[in-house]
Design an enzyme around this catalytic site. Structure first.
Site, PDB file in Angstrom:
ATOM      1  N   ASP A  12       0.785  -1.242   0.000  1.00 55.95           N
ATOM      2  CA  ASP A  12       0.000   0.000   0.000  1.00 55.95           C
ATOM      3  C   ASP A  12       0.813   1.287   0.000  1.00 55.95           C
ATOM      4  O   ASP A  12       0.322   2.335  -0.384  1.00 55.95           O
ATOM      5  CB  ASP A  12      -0.962   0.019   1.201  1.00 55.95           C
ATOM      6  CG  ASP A  12      -0.231  -0.132   2.530  1.00 55.95           C
ATOM      7  OD1 ASP A  12       0.994  -0.311   2.508  1.00 55.95           O
ATOM      8  OD2 ASP A  12      -0.883  -0.086   3.589  1.00 55.95           O
ATOM      9  N   HIS A  13       2.074   1.211   0.434  1.00 56.25           N
ATOM     10  CA  HIS A  13       2.824   2.455   0.624  1.00 56.25           C
ATOM     11  C   HIS A  13       3.605   2.897  -0.609  1.00 56.25           C
ATOM     12  O   HIS A  13       4.136   3.995  -0.630  1.00 56.25           O
ATOM     13  CB  HIS A  13       3.826   2.295   1.778  1.00 56.25           C
ATOM     14  CG  HIS A  13       3.223   2.477   3.136  1.00 56.25           C
ATOM     15  ND1 HIS A  13       2.238   1.661   3.628  1.00 56.25           N
ATOM     16  CD2 HIS A  13       3.470   3.388   4.111  1.00 56.25           C
ATOM     17  CE1 HIS A  13       1.915   2.070   4.847  1.00 56.25           C
ATOM     18  NE2 HIS A  13       2.645   3.110   5.159  1.00 56.25           N
ATOM     19  N   ARG A  49       9.029   2.840  11.451  1.00 55.26           N
ATOM     20  CA  ARG A  49      10.106   2.400  10.552  1.00 55.26           C
ATOM     21  C   ARG A  49      11.416   2.196  11.304  1.00 55.26           C
ATOM     22  O   ARG A  49      11.977   3.118  11.887  1.00 55.26           O
ATOM     23  CB  ARG A  49      10.276   3.388   9.385  1.00 55.26           C
ATOM     24  CG  ARG A  49      10.640   4.789   9.784  1.00 55.26           C
ATOM     25  CD  ARG A  49      10.529   5.763   8.599  1.00 55.26           C
ATOM     26  NE  ARG A  49       9.145   6.093   8.332  1.00 55.26           N
ATOM     27  CZ  ARG A  49       8.695   7.299   7.976  1.00 55.26           C
ATOM     28  NH1 ARG A  49       9.537   8.294   7.784  1.00 55.26           N
ATOM     29  NH2 ARG A  49       7.416   7.525   7.768  1.00 55.26           N
ATOM     30  N   ASP A  95       3.701  -0.922  11.683  1.00 56.93           N
ATOM     31  CA  ASP A  95       3.251   0.396  11.253  1.00 56.93           C
ATOM     32  C   ASP A  95       2.604   1.036  12.470  1.00 56.93           C
ATOM     33  O   ASP A  95       1.847   0.383  13.193  1.00 56.93           O
ATOM     34  CB  ASP A  95       2.224   0.266  10.123  1.00 56.93           C
ATOM     35  CG  ASP A  95       1.904   1.623   9.529  1.00 56.93           C
ATOM     36  OD1 ASP A  95       2.419   1.920   8.443  1.00 56.93           O
ATOM     37  OD2 ASP A  95       1.142   2.377  10.156  1.00 56.93           O
ATOM     38  N   SER A 112       6.539   7.366  12.940  1.00 53.15           N
ATOM     39  CA  SER A 112       6.495   6.055  12.294  1.00 53.15           C
ATOM     40  C   SER A 112       7.162   4.947  13.106  1.00 53.15           C
ATOM     41  O   SER A 112       7.992   5.181  13.975  1.00 53.15           O
ATOM     42  CB  SER A 112       7.193   6.181  10.948  1.00 53.15           C
ATOM     43  OG  SER A 112       7.608   4.943  10.474  1.00 53.15           O
ATOM     44  N   ARG A 130      -1.000  12.607   9.878  1.00 55.19           N
ATOM     45  CA  ARG A 130       0.246  13.340  10.146  1.00 55.19           C
ATOM     46  C   ARG A 130       0.421  14.482   9.185  1.00 55.19           C
ATOM     47  O   ARG A 130       0.062  14.380   8.025  1.00 55.19           O
ATOM     48  CB  ARG A 130       1.444  12.399   9.988  1.00 55.19           C
ATOM     49  CG  ARG A 130       1.378  11.319  11.003  1.00 55.19           C
ATOM     50  CD  ARG A 130       2.673  10.539  11.120  1.00 55.19           C
ATOM     51  NE  ARG A 130       2.507   9.702  12.272  1.00 55.19           N
ATOM     52  CZ  ARG A 130       2.885   8.438  12.354  1.00 55.19           C
ATOM     53  NH1 ARG A 130       3.509   7.880  11.339  1.00 55.19           N
ATOM     54  NH2 ARG A 130       2.652   7.752  13.434  1.00 55.19           N
TER      55      ARG A 130
HETATM   56  C1  MIC Z   1       3.533   6.572   8.401  1.00 56.01           C
HETATM   57  O1  MIC Z   1       2.342   6.851   8.457  1.00 56.01           O
HETATM   58  O2  MIC Z   1       4.437   7.345   8.754  1.00 56.01           O
HETATM   59  C2  MIC Z   1       3.932   5.197   7.885  1.00 56.01           C
HETATM   60  C3  MIC Z   1       4.600   5.389   6.595  1.00 56.01           C
HETATM   61  O3  MIC Z   1       2.786   4.422   7.679  1.00 56.01           O
HETATM   62  C4  MIC Z   1       4.841   4.561   8.928  1.00 56.01           C
HETATM   63  C5  MIC Z   1       5.447   3.301   8.499  1.00 56.01           C
HETATM   64  C6  MIC Z   1       6.605   3.456   7.581  1.00 56.01           C
HETATM   65  O4  MIC Z   1       7.415   4.349   7.766  1.00 56.01           O
HETATM   66  O5  MIC Z   1       6.717   2.644   6.667  1.00 56.01           O
HETATM   67  C7  MIC Z   1       4.191   4.324  10.287  1.00 56.01           C
HETATM   68  O6  MIC Z   1       3.270   5.005  10.628  1.00 56.01           O
HETATM   69  O7  MIC Z   1       4.674   3.478  11.050  1.00 56.01           O
HETATM   70 FE1  SF4 Z   2      -0.416   4.775   5.102  1.00 56.04          FE
HETATM   71 FE2  SF4 Z   2       0.775   5.585   7.360  1.00 56.04          FE
HETATM   72 FE3  SF4 Z   2      -0.668   7.266   5.875  1.00 56.04          FE
HETATM   73 FE4  SF4 Z   2      -1.862   5.379   7.211  1.00 56.04          FE
HETATM   74  S1  SF4 Z   2      -0.731   7.088   8.086  1.00 56.04           S
HETATM   75  S2  SF4 Z   2      -2.274   5.954   5.096  1.00 56.04           S
HETATM   76  S3  SF4 Z   2      -0.403   3.678   7.049  1.00 56.04           S
HETATM   77  S4  SF4 Z   2       1.230   6.255   5.286  1.00 56.04           S
END
Ligand code: MIC
Ligand code: SF4
Length: 755
Positions: free
Chosen positions: A95-96, A646, A160, A644, A449
């Site tokens: 999805d990302h 990550r 995540d 995140s 975010r």
């Molecule tokens: C995000 O919303 O920042 C992400 C991308 O979903 C991250 C995960 C990632 O960095 O791959 C998260 O929320 O953990």
């Molecule tokens: Fe995807 Fe993270 Fe955004 Fe949710 S907050 S849509 S998991 S990138």
């Protein structure tokens, strides 16, 4: 029928006894959070009461979820763990990695072309190790999990931070780094400090323009971005029961933005309705049999002050729509006050883009409520001022919305773009025209975010977070300070008209439908499935284990960067264009800390190399120190690593030779990620000592041999003029975690144990 119903029934079978044991051990009635935690103890029924916020406890989560951008690293690590199959039901979701540009069909195909190698890798690893794979276009991990896997009273972890969405169905669902997921998939216990408990009592009822999103926008404003750290937020009260299940999911989802370990709601009729609507009568029936255990005890909700560490009360009757931002999700402003605040702060009032979607607000209900606003505007002859972009949460939501005419409504605005069922702009996967000009501008979205640069890479984009219905209203008015409750708009006949209040459907009146949900079941026996990683690839790289600690004090270390102010995981390991290197540690390390603001000089990605006095980019300087075998440290402010899950944000510095990260305070997941990767994640015992760190200091850790639980470590800094400081450092390592440091990483230990 639900996936893994046998597992769910097994969990429910142990509930009555396990809950009773927990009541006895704690000697009190229980919150829902405690019931779920105590029924998932690795060692079986509770025999002692754990100290909240203090005791480390081993848990046995029921399932694991991973998304493509983190799954690559999680699965590269799992491949080293020496197992044939995952020990608990697990899924991975593509999805990302799909960029939003032209619209769903073209973007999805382009996403597949661009990321083929990674998708093939994920598909084959999943196939081999018994992991369900949701293909690109199937949807955003957390919507897909909510629709298919989440179940009341369950415990899951996910790579995540927004795994917490599943709290909307009454789970304890927690975001973790990939190394934590490896523990659980390898059949080992998963450790967590027993959380504190925040109770949020919701009274009254949402009405008019106010939406579930406003509940969490309000909570974020009260609690702040780090106020929920180490706590589970449990929602209860009449106002909670009245919310839809996906609305509950929205609230839990964005609980990540207050640092909460997770959030949850007790099992009730809306959750039951959602389970039945998503073809899970079996789960609803099973849950009904033990329903008194799937919510907090009545006495707890009657006298919450006695049972929670903190209680917040919100009367939904009085709640008004909010927009939070810019640059931080906890800066809450009631829409009615936006004009004044924006003018005072110089936030651009004209809005350039309005985006609906992300894991938190892309449900069927969200789309219907936003569509009702668009429909009303069209009927009243009002043309939108701002383009609207929409990312549906899953193929099931998209297909059903299309069938029910919602997409046609959105498309009545010529400028609307329906993007792929994927994260898209929420994670910087957005080819926004003109973003490279870095102009100051405002966008509004229903995501979680809004950190600087997150959506479009432009540091001057002011992003505000609101409910999907508010985002639709802002798209129509084109103004950040538009208050649909009081303001009018001029229509094509020159009349002043008001937008009608949003209306919607909690669930599709004609049921959900989907043709191809995008699921790929794993092979029964994956032993013959081959996983190929091309050694020449610049997207994937097999991991080389980090070196174990040599048993010596770390002496003569240099400062890589002293970060000032907000330093989220987006600042440490940016997403957007860098997501393409998430499976290649060396390549992605080229983004290491490039977004962090250097406390010396205030610039990003410019630090002095103390070996030769030159100023260069952070990753380059780190590589030079590493080549000279000089260990480095990173220093940071409060809530370092916010955002995140990550683990790249820990692995990259580790790969580039950083051994310690010393900050005023950490975000939970990032602190654990540092520990897992064998690093020292430490905090200043005296916060003001942050100011003692100079750019050209030399750092000596003088008592690493005595590194033990509950005991401070000592850092001696030697300044350029020869003067010294002794700085005491706190840490939260227990003995097992100290062993990770000694072994070089947690994975090194697992590998040893399985050898
Ligand atoms: C995000 O919303 O920042 C992400 C991308 O979903 C991250 C995960 C990632 O960095 O791959 C998260 O929320 O953990
Ligand atoms: Fe995807 Fe993270 Fe955004 Fe949710 S907050 S849509 S998991 S990138």
């Amino acid at each position: 029928m639900a996936f893994d119903i046998k597992m769910i029934k097994k969990v429910y079978k142990k509930y009555p006894e396990a809950v009773e044991a927990a009541r006895k051990a704690t000697g009190k009635p229980l919150t829902l959070s405690e019931k779920i935690l105590y029924t998932h103890l690795w060692d079986g029924n509770a025999s002692t009461s754990f100290k909240r916020g203090e005791d480390y406890v081993d848990f046995a989560p029921d399932r694991v979820a991973m998304q493509d951008a983190t799954a690559q690293m999680a699965l590269l690590q799992f491949m080293q763990a020496g197992k044939n199959k995952v020990a608990v039901p697990s899924t991975a979701h593509a999805d990302h990695l799909i960029q939003a540009k032209l619209g769903a069909d073209k973007d999805l195909q382009e996403g597949i072309n661009q990321n083929n190698e990674v998708f093939n890798f994920l598909s084959s690893v999943c196939n081999k190790y018994g992991i369900g794979f949701w293909k690109p276009g199937a949807g955003i991990i957390h919507q897909v999990v909510l629709e298919n896997y989440a179940f009341p009273g369950g415990m899951m972890i996910g790579t995540d931070s927004h795994t917490v969405n599943a709290g909307g169905l009454g789970m304890v669902a927690i975001g973790v780094g990939g190394a934590d997921a490896v523990d659980v998939m390898a059949g080992m216990p998963w450790e967590l400090k027993f959380p504190k408990l925040i109770g949020v009592k919701l009274t009254g009822k949402l009405n008019g323009w106010t939406a579930p999103k406003d509940v969490i926008l309000k909570v974020a404003g009260i609690v702040s971005a780090k106020g929920g750290t180490g706590a589970i937020v449990e929602y209860f009260g009449d106002g909670a029961i009245a919310l839809s299940a996906t609305g509950k999911g929205t609230i839990c989802n964005m609980g990540a933005e207050i640092g909460a370990t997770t959030s949850t709601f007790g099992y009730d009729e809306s959750i039951e309705r959602y389970l039945r609507a998503t073809d899970r009568d079996d789960v609803a029936d099973a849950a009904n049999e033990i329903k008194e255990h799937l919510t907090g005890d009545a006495e707890v909700y009657a006298n919450p002050e006695q049972y929670f560490d903190e209680v917040i009360e919100i009367n939904l009757d009085d709640l008004t729509p909010h927009l939070n931002g810019p640059f931080t999700p906890d800066l809450a402003t009631p829409v009615a006050e936006m004009n004044e605040k924006a003018t005072e702060n110089g936030w651009p009032l004209d809005v350039e883009w309005a985006l609906i979607g992300s894991c938190t607000n892309s449900s069927y209900e969200d789309l219907t409520r936003a569509a009702s606003i668009v429909d009303d505007a069209v009927n009243k002859g009002i043309a939108p001022k701002t383009p609207l972009g929409i990312n549906p949460g899953s193929e099931q939501v998209r297909f059903t919305a299309e069938r029910d005419g919602l997409m046609d409504i959105f498309n009545k605005f010529e400028s609307t773009k329906i993007f792929t069922n994927a994260c898209g702009p929420c994670i910087g996967q957005w080819d926004r025209e003109g973003a490279e000009k870095q102009e100051k501008n405002t966008i509004v979205h229903s995501f979680n975010r809004n950190f600087a640069k997150r959506a479009d890479g432009n540091p001057n984009t002011h992003a505000f977070v609101g409910s999907p219905e508010m985002v639709a209203a802002v798209a129509i008015s084109g103004r950040l300070d538009f208050n649909p409750v009081t303001d009018t708009l001029t229509n094509e006949n020159g009349e002043e008209v008001k937008l009608a209040e949003p209306t919607g459907h909690e669930l599709p009146p004609n049921g959900f439908a989907v043709e191809d949900n995008g699921y790929q079941a794993p092979a029964e026996d994956g032993s013959n499935v081959e996983v190929v990683v091309n050694p020449e690839s610049n997207r994937l790289q097999l991991l080389t284990p980090f070196s174990p600690w040599d048993g010596e004090n770390i002496l003569g270390a240099k400062l890589l960067i002293k970060a000032e102010g907000k330093c989220t995981t987006d600042h440490i390991s940016m997403a957007g264009p860098w997501l393409r290197y998430r499976g290649h540690l060396d390549n992605i390390s080229n983004n290491c800390l490039i977004g962090a603001v250097n406390a010396f000089g205030g610039k990003t990605n410019a630090v002095v190399n103390q070996l030769d006095g030159t100023t260069d980019e952070v990753p380059n300087v780190a590589r030079k120190y590493k080549a000279e075998k000089v260990t480095t440290i990173v220093v940071g402010d409060h809530n370092y690593g916010e955002g995140s899950s990550r683990e790249h944000a820990a692995m990259e510095p580790r790969h580039l030779g950083v051994m310690a990260v010393i900050v005023k305070s950490f975000a939970r997941i990032h602190e654990t990620n540092l520990k897992k990767q064998g690093m020292l994640g430490l905090t200043f015992a005296n916060e003001a000592d942050y100011d003692l760190i100079k750019e050209d200091d030399t750092f000596n850790f003088t008592d690493l041999a005595a590194f033990s639980e509950g005991k401070q470590l000592t850092l001696k800094t030697v300044h350029a003029d020869g003067t010294t400081n002794t700085i005491m450092l706190n840490h939260t390592y227990n003995e097992a975690q100290i062993d990770w440091f000694k072994a070089g990483s947690a994975l090194n230990l697992i590998r040893k144990q399985n050898a």
